[in-house]
Design an enzyme around this catalytic site. Structure first.
Site, short mmCIF file in Angstrom:
data_model
loop_
_atom_site.label_atom_id
_atom_site.label_comp_id
_atom_site.label_asym_id
_atom_site.label_seq_id
_atom_site.Cartn_x
_atom_site.Cartn_y
_atom_site.Cartn_z
CE LYS A 248 -4.39 -1.58 1.84
NZ LYS A 248 -5.45 -1.37 2.83
CE LYS B 66 -5.26 -7.44 -2.21
NZ LYS B 66 -5.49 -7.32 -0.81
CE LYS C 234 -12.15 -2.53 0.27
NZ LYS C 234 -13.19 -3.03 1.16
P1 AMP Z 1 -10.82 -5.57 2.64
O1 AMP Z 1 -11.58 -5.19 1.45
O2 AMP Z 1 -9.36 -5.37 2.50
O3 AMP Z 1 -11.39 -5.01 3.91
O4 AMP Z 1 -10.99 -7.15 2.74
C1 AMP Z 1 -12.12 -7.77 3.30
C2 AMP Z 1 -12.02 -9.26 3.22
O5 AMP Z 1 -12.04 -9.69 1.86
C3 AMP Z 1 -10.74 -9.84 3.81
O6 AMP Z 1 -11.05 -11.05 4.49
C4 AMP Z 1 -9.88 -10.12 2.61
O7 AMP Z 1 -8.96 -11.16 2.84
C5 AMP Z 1 -10.92 -10.52 1.59
N1 AMP Z 1 -10.46 -10.23 0.22
C6 AMP Z 1 -10.13 -9.01 -0.27
N2 AMP Z 1 -9.75 -9.11 -1.56
C7 AMP Z 1 -9.86 -10.43 -1.88
C8 AMP Z 1 -9.61 -11.17 -3.09
N3 AMP Z 1 -9.19 -10.58 -4.20
N4 AMP Z 1 -9.82 -12.50 -3.04
C9 AMP Z 1 -10.27 -13.11 -1.93
N5 AMP Z 1 -10.51 -12.47 -0.77
C10 AMP Z 1 -10.31 -11.14 -0.74
#
Ligand code: AMP
Ligand code: TRP
Length: 330
Positions: A117, A198, A201
């Protein structure tokens, strides 16, 4: 140690907008199935979101949206605690304590998410660097046994184990040592525009992800534009066919067909056919999901978050006061 009947599960998502299929398949969709056999606590982690700049009005909207997505994914407030992190101040208090007595600069310097990041830029917030300590506090306040997340959070959960063990050995055995819970399939959904990164968002292009609130037209366009691999065979082979393998994973998880079955179905057919069908599968999923989402009012969400806050606070208060006692500040 407190002995509870059911194992405790804790997880959270940042309300930073554009929740996507990766969040859903890697994390949120798994949570609903855990509710019967466990005490589940699901948090909207707004203090994690502010580690990068947020527009206040957008943030407010995204907090409600994220909680609504939890509900639309089958998280049941009668079974699970759903709450907003900033409403339970024990999280930030414990984070400060862990910052001082358990976490080391050398631990945080190893965190790959921070490196990704910050991209080497020192002009980022101290909060972004300290983010994993707040996450450890979230987890440790509730005697968590299991933390269901996508693959990218594994290192952070491991850090929370390290911090808990250090505290326990230095002061008192107050923290249960949590385990990550990461599924074999879907834990790392890749970007539609780049199968080596990956789905995220914060991706530069909206063609990277399918948003849970995308319209059918948007979703179809994104699937049809998704990158593919050389050759024409529909085959799961992560090394040589990363893009098709990713699309097969999404197809399989949303259609409940195994990857093997899909490979047989698409034998001798091209990428175009495959993508057209996948677009329909994704659109059907989104349409069902959004029907549930649109039925939930903001008022209902606010009431769920308020009730959840009371329950969470009750647990967190007790743990924090034990911690404070053991430190000598209470
Ligand atoms: P975040 O959007 O960073 O708050 O992530 C929320 C949840 O989604 C966490 O458990 C991440 O590990 C999961 N996550 C985020 N991006 C991915 C992705 N590309 N594939 C699988 N899980 C994801
Ligand atoms: N850091 C997690 C993410 O970005 C979100 C999070 C915050 C979390 N606190 C947590 C996940 C506690 C699990 C448990 O995905």
């Amino acid at each position: 140690m407190i002995h509870q009947e059911k194992p405790t599960i804790f997880s959270g998502v940042q309300p930073s907008g554009n929740l996507h299929l990766g969040n859903y398949l890697g994390a949120i969709s798994r949570w609903a199935n855990l509710q019967d056999k466990n005490q589940c606590i699901f948090c909207v982690v707004d203090y994690h979101a502010i580690t990068i700049k947020q527009d206040p009005l957008e943030l407010k909207k995204n907090i409600i949206e994220t909680a609504k997505i939890y509900l639309a994914s089958g998280i049941d407030p009668k079974k699970s605690i759903i709450f907003q992190q900033s409403q339970v101040s024990e999280h930030t208090e414990l984070a400060w304590i862990l910052n001082c007595v358990s976490a080391r600069m050398s631990d945080l310097n190893k965190m790959t998410q921070y490196k990704d990041k910050a991209e080497g830029n020192e002009n980022v917030s101290v909060g972004l660097f300290d983010y994993p300590v707040l996450m450890a506090s979230d987890i440790l306040l509730y005697n968590t046994d299991l933390v269901p997340t996508g693959e990218d959070q594994k290192q952070h959960v491991e850090l929370s184990r390290t911090l808990a063990k250090r505290f326990n050995s230095q002061y008192k055995e107050l923290f249960r040592i949590p385990e990550p819970l990461i599924e074999r399939s879907g834990a790392r959904i890749m970007g539609l525009d780049d199968a080596f990164k990956k789905m995220s968002k914060s991706a530069k292009s909206e063609f990277n992800y399918i948003g849970l609130l995308d319209s059918p037209e948007q979703a179809r366009k994104k699937i049809m534009k998704a990158v593919t691999d050389t050759g024409s065979e529909i085959k799961y082979d992560k090394e040589n066919k990363p893009a098709i393998s990713n699309l097969l994973t999404i197809y399989s998880l949303l259609s409940k067909k195994t990857i093997k079955e899909l490979e047989v179905d698409y034998k001798g057919r091209g990428y175009g056919d495959f993508k057209k069908d996948l677009a329909e599968v994704v659109i059907n999923f989104l349409s069902d999901f959004q029907k549930r989402y649109n039925k939930i009012s903001d008022k209902e969400v606010v009431s769920v978050l308020l009730k959840g806050k009371k329950k969470a606070k009750n647990i967190a208060e007790k743990k924090l006061s034990e911690v404070k006692k053991s430190l000598g500040v209470l």
